[in-house]
Design a protein around this motif. Structure first.
Motif, short mmCIF file in Angstrom:
data_model
loop_
_atom_site.label_atom_id
_atom_site.label_comp_id
_atom_site.label_asym_id
_atom_site.label_seq_id
_atom_site.Cartn_x
_atom_site.Cartn_y
_atom_site.Cartn_z
N ASN A 184 56.14 53.23 20.90
CA ASN A 184 56.58 52.91 22.29
C ASN A 184 56.69 51.44 22.60
O ASN A 184 55.81 50.44 22.15
CB ASN A 184 55.23 53.70 23.60
N CYS A 185 57.98 50.78 22.89
CA CYS A 185 57.96 49.90 23.42
C CYS A 185 58.37 49.39 24.52
O CYS A 185 59.66 49.88 24.42
CB CYS A 185 58.87 48.96 21.98
N ASP A 186 58.66 49.23 25.02
CA ASP A 186 58.46 49.13 27.00
C ASP A 186 58.29 48.84 27.55
O ASP A 186 56.96 48.48 27.71
CB ASP A 186 57.88 50.73 27.24
N SER A 187 58.86 46.66 28.08
CA SER A 187 58.09 46.35 28.14
C SER A 187 59.10 44.76 28.79
O SER A 187 60.12 45.32 29.08
CB SER A 187 57.55 44.90 26.96
N THR A 188 58.63 43.79 29.20
CA THR A 188 59.48 43.28 30.17
C THR A 188 59.00 41.82 29.37
O THR A 188 59.89 40.59 29.41
CB THR A 188 58.76 43.17 31.68
N MET B 193 48.78 43.48 23.79
CA MET B 193 48.55 43.11 24.10
C MET B 193 49.65 42.69 25.38
O MET B 193 50.63 41.91 24.53
CB MET B 193 47.40 42.28 25.05
N GLY B 194 50.03 42.83 26.73
CA GLY B 194 50.75 42.68 27.29
C GLY B 194 50.76 40.73 28.54
O GLY B 194 50.20 40.40 27.57
N GLY B 195 51.01 41.09 29.18
CA GLY B 195 50.25 40.01 29.88
C GLY B 195 51.32 38.18 29.85
O GLY B 195 52.63 38.61 29.15
N ASP B 196 50.49 37.71 29.66
CA ASP B 196 51.25 36.39 28.68
C ASP B 196 50.44 35.80 27.48
O ASP B 196 51.08 34.91 27.12
CB ASP B 196 50.59 35.16 29.87
N ASN B 197 50.73 37.29 26.34
CA ASN B 197 50.27 37.07 25.91
C ASN B 197 50.94 36.80 23.94
O ASN B 197 52.44 37.12 24.40
CB ASN B 197 48.64 37.96 25.03
N ILE B 198 50.30 36.01 23.97
CA ILE B 198 51.39 35.79 22.09
C ILE B 198 51.04 36.68 21.17
O ILE B 198 50.13 36.08 20.83
CB ILE B 198 52.09 34.42 22.21
N ILE C 219 53.74 48.56 22.13
CA ILE C 219 53.97 47.49 22.26
C ILE C 219 54.22 47.24 23.72
O ILE C 219 55.28 47.12 24.68
CB ILE C 219 54.87 46.76 21.95
N GLN C 220 53.67 46.11 24.53
CA GLN C 220 53.72 45.84 25.65
C GLN C 220 54.06 44.07 26.23
O GLN C 220 54.20 43.94 27.21
CB GLN C 220 51.97 46.43 26.47
N GLY C 221 53.13 43.73 25.61
CA GLY C 221 53.48 41.93 25.42
C GLY C 221 54.52 41.93 24.24
O GLY C 221 55.59 42.26 24.06
N ARG C 222 55.02 40.16 24.28
CA ARG C 222 55.85 39.46 23.60
C ARG C 222 55.25 40.02 21.89
O ARG C 222 54.25 39.73 21.42
CB ARG C 222 55.86 37.83 24.05
#
Length: 317
Positions: free
Chosen positions: A71-75, A23-28, A48-51
């Motif tokens: 797929n790993c297309d993330s900020t 998951m993305g967002g602030d999830n570690i 992979i969306q998150g850290r």
């Protein structure tokens, strides 16, 4: 997570559904270990969306995804991860796709390691662009060992498919060792990247319809080395490499001598032959050579023009 199969139950890729999502967002999501996993028929097998840092993905089989299989297309930060024995086949777009969305201004993708991965037969969507077996964009450092990338993007209509593609803002010291890149338009493509250090060695590249190795990146102060690679059976030529307008491949290692280069330079006046066994031009205009620098006694230099322009070498040389 290990020894599992994730399957959508229909034997057809279901739009919007993903097999495994980080998951993305602030999830570690650090120290993840995923092993011995088969994923069938989703939009992405793994997304992979998150850290994620210090994570390992080993012995993964992904087939029949609508888009990129892995797929790993993330900020977010994706650092120090290992991808080992990942096999991705028959997906609509890329086999393995890694893109840090913010270029050089966002959290990093650093020190990613790919070991014995096998993207094969991906790019079944003929409208997909720049299909790659393994795509790395805005990844700062990567080690790629024994990559087997076969027939990725052979159905795509843009003629830009590649076994391995590196692009983005910059890439530090990419290390490519061994492996087999076969059947796409290009074997290795490096484009739009400030390339600093690194190299490719011991890699077999064959049956490409365009070039075996094509580099249009900017060279940094540390030089990228082309080692002893087997490049053969290419459609346009073994190498398509940039120069400074004078035929000088200044970003290449001084010890590299892989054979004949192909360059779009139009009227170079100086050829630097310390790195090159030969030069092949493909231009309609005349090619005038006034100087050949760093040449050695007894050295053989080959100069061709596949286009209509004549090659003139100064008689004093």
């Amino acid at each position: 997570l290990d020894n599992s199969t994730i399957f959508d139950g229909t034997w057809s890729a279901r739009a919007g559904a993903r097999g495994l999502v980080i998951m993305g967002g602030d999830n570690i999501n650090d120290w993840i270990i995923v092993e011995d996993l088969s994923i069938w028929s989703f939009i992405n097998g793994i997304d992979i969306q998150g850290r994620t840092i210090w994570s390992t993905f080993r012995r993964i089989f992904i087939v029949d995804a609508l888009q990129a299989g892995f797929n790993c297309d993330s900020t977010r930060v994706v650092n120090h991860c290992i991808f080992e024995l990942v096999s991705v086949k028959a997906c609509g777009q890329h086999g393995m796709y890694f893109r840090q969305q913010g270029g050089g201004t966002a959290p990093t993708f650093q020190t990613l390691t790919f070991l014995n991965c096998n993207p094969e037969g991906n790019g079944l969507d003929v409208t997909a662009s720049e299909v790659s077996g393994l795509h790395l964009e805005n990844v700062e450092e990567a080690v790629i060992i024994n990559l087997y990338a076969e027939n990725n993007g052979v159905l795509s209509i843009d003629n830009k498919s590649a076994g391995l593609r590196i692009k983005g803002t910059y890439m530090y010291n990419p290390t490519i060792q061994g492996g087999y890149l076969v059947g796409s338009d290009y074997g290795l493509v490096i484009e739009g990247t400030t390339l600093r250090g690194g190299g490719i060695s011991g890699t077999r590249i064959d049956y490409t319809s365009a070039y075996g190795i094509s580099i249009s990146a900017n060279g940094g102060s540390e030089k990228f080395k082309l080692g002893e690679n087997l490049v053969a059976g290419t459609g346009l030529g073994n190498y398509n490499l940039p120069n400074d307008g004078s035929g000088n491949f200044s970003f290449m290692s001084d010890t590299a001598d892989p054979g004949v280069w192909v360059t779009p330079a139009t009227t170079p006046t100086t050829l630097d032959v310390s790195n090159n066994a030969g030069f092949t031009f493909n231009v309609a205009t005349a090619v005038l050579i006034n100087s050949i620098t760093r040449r050695m006694p007894g050295q053989h230099i080959y100069i061709y023009n596949l286009g209509a322009g004549t090659i003139t070498i100064d008689a004093s040389l």
